[in-house]
Scaffold this active site. Structure first.
Site, PDB file in Angstrom:
ATOM      1  N   LYS A   1       0.899  -1.225   0.094  1.00 38.36           N
ATOM      2  CA  LYS A   1      -0.170   0.066   0.045  1.00 38.36           C
ATOM      3  C   LYS A   1       0.896   1.451   0.146  1.00 38.36           C
ATOM      4  CE  LYS A   1      -1.707   2.002   4.164  1.00 38.36           C
ATOM      5  NZ  LYS A   1      -1.491   3.368   3.990  1.00 38.36           N
ATOM      6  N   ASN A   2       1.904   1.294   0.844  1.00 37.32           N
ATOM      7  CA  ASN A   2       2.683   2.358   1.005  1.00 37.32           C
ATOM      8  C   ASN A   2       3.606   2.630  -0.083  1.00 37.32           C
ATOM      9  OD1 ASN A   2       1.306   2.973   3.434  1.00 37.32           O
ATOM     10  ND2 ASN A   2       2.869   2.448   4.682  1.00 37.32           N
TER      11      ASN A   2
ATOM     12  N   ARG B   1      -4.366  10.668   3.924  1.00 36.78           N
ATOM     13  CA  ARG B   1      -3.212  11.874   4.057  1.00 36.78           C
ATOM     14  C   ARG B   1      -2.101  11.345   2.667  1.00 36.78           C
ATOM     15  NH1 ARG B   1       0.031  14.275   7.788  1.00 36.78           N
ATOM     16  NH2 ARG B   1       2.268  13.633   7.310  1.00 36.78           N
TER      17      ARG B   1
ATOM     18  N   ASP C   1      -5.154   8.786   9.086  1.00 35.80           N
ATOM     19  CA  ASP C   1      -5.434   8.125  10.239  1.00 35.80           C
ATOM     20  C   ASP C   1      -5.172   9.273  11.363  1.00 35.80           C
ATOM     21  OD1 ASP C   1      -5.724   5.711   9.310  1.00 35.80           O
ATOM     22  OD2 ASP C   1      -3.745   5.414   9.050  1.00 35.80           O
TER      23      ASP C   1
ATOM     24  N   ASP D   1       4.115   0.786  11.877  1.00 34.59           N
ATOM     25  CA  ASP D   1       2.781   0.137  11.454  1.00 34.59           C
ATOM     26  C   ASP D   1       2.646  -1.176  11.848  1.00 34.59           C
ATOM     27  OD1 ASP D   1       2.305   2.662  10.536  1.00 34.59           O
ATOM     28  OD2 ASP D   1       2.254   2.265   8.498  1.00 34.59           O
TER      29      ASP D   1
ATOM     30  N   VAL E   1       7.872   7.077  16.435  1.00 37.32           N
ATOM     31  CA  VAL E   1       7.552   7.722  15.296  1.00 37.32           C
ATOM     32  C   VAL E   1       6.061   8.548  15.190  1.00 37.32           C
ATOM     33  CG1 VAL E   1       6.917   7.507  12.639  1.00 37.32           C
ATOM     34  CG2 VAL E   1       8.457   6.002  13.879  1.00 37.32           C
TER      35      VAL E   1
HETATM   36  C1  UD1 Z   1       4.276   6.942   6.099  1.00 41.21           C
HETATM   37  C2  UD1 Z   1       3.296   5.724   5.913  1.00 41.21           C
HETATM   38  C3  UD1 Z   1       3.079   5.196   7.316  1.00 41.21           C
HETATM   39  C4  UD1 Z   1       3.996   4.863   8.065  1.00 41.21           C
HETATM   40  C5  UD1 Z   1       4.830   6.328   8.170  1.00 41.21           C
HETATM   41  C6  UD1 Z   1       6.300   5.849   9.060  1.00 41.21           C
HETATM   42  C7  UD1 Z   1       2.340   5.887   3.647  1.00 41.21           C
HETATM   43  C8  UD1 Z   1       0.898   6.240   2.939  1.00 41.21           C
HETATM   44  N1  UD1 Z   1       2.154   6.156   4.964  1.00 41.21           N
HETATM   45  O1  UD1 Z   1       3.568   7.912   6.534  1.00 41.21           O
HETATM   46  O2  UD1 Z   1       2.035   4.320   7.277  1.00 41.21           O
HETATM   47  O3  UD1 Z   1       3.389   4.757   9.639  1.00 41.21           O
HETATM   48  O4  UD1 Z   1       5.571   6.518   6.857  1.00 41.21           O
HETATM   49  O5  UD1 Z   1       7.032   4.635   8.576  1.00 41.21           O
HETATM   50  O6  UD1 Z   1       3.304   5.657   3.217  1.00 41.21           O
HETATM   51  N2  UD1 Z   1       6.418  14.492  10.523  1.00 41.21           N
HETATM   52  C9  UD1 Z   1       6.550  15.921  10.641  1.00 41.21           C
HETATM   53  N3  UD1 Z   1       6.544  16.839   9.585  1.00 41.21           N
HETATM   54  C10 UD1 Z   1       6.587  16.553   8.271  1.00 41.21           C
HETATM   55  C11 UD1 Z   1       6.414  15.033   8.244  1.00 41.21           C
HETATM   56  C12 UD1 Z   1       6.406  14.084   8.862  1.00 41.21           C
HETATM   57  O7  UD1 Z   1       6.611  16.449  11.593  1.00 41.21           O
HETATM   58  O8  UD1 Z   1       6.716  17.300   7.421  1.00 41.21           O
HETATM   59  C13 UD1 Z   1       6.574  13.771  11.280  1.00 41.21           C
HETATM   60  C14 UD1 Z   1       5.145  12.797  11.464  1.00 41.21           C
HETATM   61  O9  UD1 Z   1       4.110  13.584  12.148  1.00 41.21           O
HETATM   62  C15 UD1 Z   1       5.509  11.598  12.298  1.00 41.21           C
HETATM   63  C16 UD1 Z   1       7.004  11.362  11.458  1.00 41.21           C
HETATM   64  O10 UD1 Z   1       7.588  12.574  11.187  1.00 41.21           O
HETATM   65  O11 UD1 Z   1       5.585  11.964  13.766  1.00 41.21           O
HETATM   66  C17 UD1 Z   1       6.991  10.334  10.736  1.00 41.21           C
HETATM   67  O12 UD1 Z   1       6.079  10.763   9.522  1.00 41.21           O
HETATM   68  P1  UD1 Z   1       6.376  10.233   8.071  1.00 41.21           P
HETATM   69  O13 UD1 Z   1       7.741   9.346   8.004  1.00 41.21           O
HETATM   70  O14 UD1 Z   1       6.503  11.383   7.210  1.00 41.21           O
HETATM   71  O15 UD1 Z   1       5.314   9.281   7.763  1.00 41.21           O
HETATM   72  P2  UD1 Z   1       4.251   9.175   6.525  1.00 41.21           P
HETATM   73  O16 UD1 Z   1       4.885   9.588   5.168  1.00 41.21           O
HETATM   74  O17 UD1 Z   1       3.193  10.190   6.780  1.00 41.21           O
END
Ligand code: UD1
Length: 420
Positions: A26-27, A96, A120, A309, A331
């Site tokens: 999915k990701n 998202r 989520d 996850d 995370v």
């Molecule tokens: C992706 C995955 C999700 C997984 C996550 C971590 C998809 C669709 N989703 O989510 O299932 O749990 O990676 O492996 O691929 N953050 C910030 N600022 C930002 C971006 C992120 O503070 O601009 C923080 C987030 O709030 C979180 C952490 O960084 O606490 C990790 O987020 P990120 O790695 O960006 O996860 P996603 O890409 O949203």
């Protein structure tokens, strides 16, 4: 695509045995769909799971002018010469990952209007790193009435970007934008997830020049244009890991095929530490559960650390372990809604800041619990597999967002499970 469901009913006590195949991640596929927008023409993605999020991303792409046609596990995406640079709220709020279209539309159209994302509920989940990276490449943003408007009238230019945290989404958004920016960009402290390396592989098939994806230092030599390409999506390690734990929690043994065990190294190591017997081949893994799990501590971290996850499913497994496990969530600090639901089933779990203390209980008992999110819903089903009596996971349609054919696959493994 799969239909929405209300409740999954599980009756505990049956050991799971047999073989189950997983499809593409999915990701990964959601990002590949967005990446297709970079090149007009016909793309074909293979190994695409029939999950709700793929359907939602299909709607996001349709709104931008592309068409998505599914045949079996293949998805043909036809991308127009002039996309509509917009992703509306009714779609973005459902998922998202839609925010990824920001970098792609800016690169293709010099403009993007994207409603701020939902998805989520793990706390606020900001996108500051996405925006900072794109700003460094020449984009400007303004937020008005909930819609983020990005512009780069003179095109995007290369930049050296250093991420504060190896965010998966920020790395991907910047990668998509940098692929066609003028000059050579670097992304330091980049996410190293296998899904991201797979995205870079697809982009390179389209003619991009990306080096180092899968390491924390990525170099992108921008090219003026990209061509459509075909690509097979990397297998879903989270789907594989969930079925491994589903077997293990029941004391059974499940073999997962068409997966990449190497992408689950840390999770499999922790399963082994909890008493599971783990054997692997290049594209399969068998996990046999112990009679009773031993406690094990783990901390979630960006890849190659323990995947956030997989955290709720692992806690469900440890809820009946013979002792106390301590889990640290690094995370998503707010990823704990499922804990109260497991406790309603008789688990003894407390949270303190980003820590979870799981005191193993002798048994859990089935009741009605709330699915909360994709992985929470999966964890609650897992708990239901060993709980006494019947567990009803309501709001279980979250499962459909991340697992294709979840109930039939579990039934084939011997679970007493149904959906209503
Ligand atoms: C992706 C995955 C999700 C997984 C996550 C971590 C998809 C669709 N989703 O989510 O299932 O749990 O990676 O492996 O691929 N953050 C910030 N600022 C930002 C971006 C992120 O503070 O601009 C923080 C987030 O709030 C979180 C952490 O960084 O606490 C990790 O987020 P990120 O790695 O960006 O996860 P996603 O890409 O949203």
């Amino acid at each position: 695509m799969s239909s929405r469901i209300e409740t999954i009913k599980v009756t505990g006590g049956a050991p799971l045995r047999g073989e189950v195949a997983v499809l593409g991640a999915k990701n990964a596929v959601l990002k590949h769909m967005v990446a297709a927008m970079l090149a007009p023409g016909d793309h074909v993605l293979d190994n695409v799971p029939g999950i709700a999020d793929v359907a939602i991303m299909g709607e996001v792409l349709s709104h931008a002018g592309a068409t998505c046609q599914r045949e079996g596990n293949s998805l043909q995406i036809t991308v127009p010469e002039r996309p509509n640079p917009e992703a509306p709220l009714q779609l973005v709020r459902k998922m998202r990952a839609s925010i990824l279209i920001l970098g792609a539309l800016l690169a293709r159209c010099g403009e993007a209007r994207v409603a701020l994302p939902g998805g989520d509920d793990f706390g606020s989940r900001p996108i500051d790193m996405h925006l900072d990276g794109l700003r460094e490449m020449g984009a400007t943003f303004e937020l008005s009435h909930g819609v983020l408007r990005g512009t780069a009238p003179d095109g995007l230019h290369a930049s050296d970007i250093y991420l504060e945290f190896p965010s998966v989404g920020a790395t991907e958004n910047i990668l998509l934008a940098a692929a066609m920016a003028s000059g050579t960009s670097t992304i330091s402290n980049a996410a190293r997830e296998p899904e991201l390396a797979d995205l870079a592989e697809y982009l390179n098939k389209m003619g991009a020049k990306i080096e180092g994806a899968g390491t924390s230092s990525i170099t992108v030599h921008g090219v003026p244009g990209l061509e459509p390409a075909n690509h097979r999506v990397v297998p879903d390690r989270l789907e594989a890991g969930t079925y491994a734990l589903a077997g293990a929690i029941t004391g059974g043994a499940v073999t997962i095929i068409d997966c990449v065990p190497d992408h689950l190294r840390m999770e499999l190591r922790k399963m082994a530490a909890a008493g599971c017997e783990v054997s692997t081949g290049e594209d399969w893994v068998t996990v046999a559960g112990p009679e009773r799990a031993s406690p094990v501590d783990f901390a979630t971290l960006p890849y190659p650390g323990f995947h956030t996850d997989m955290h709720p499913q692992m806690v469900a497994f440890l809820a009946t372990a013979d002792g106390t496990s301590i889990v640290t969530e690094n995370v998503y600090a707010a990823r704990f809604r499922y804990v109260g639901e497991l406790n309603r089933m008789g688990a003894d779990i407390t949270t303190d800041g980003q820590h979870v203390v799981v005191r193993g209980v002798d048994e859990m008992s089935g009741c009605e619990v709330d699915g909360c999110d994709i992985r929470a819903a999966a964890a609650l089903v897992l708990a239901g597999l060993v709980a006494d009596g019947e567990t009803r996971v309501v709001d279980a349609d979250h499962i459909d967002r991340g697992y294709a054919g979840f109930v039939p696959k579990m039934v084939a493994l011997g679970a007493r499970i149904s959906r209503t």
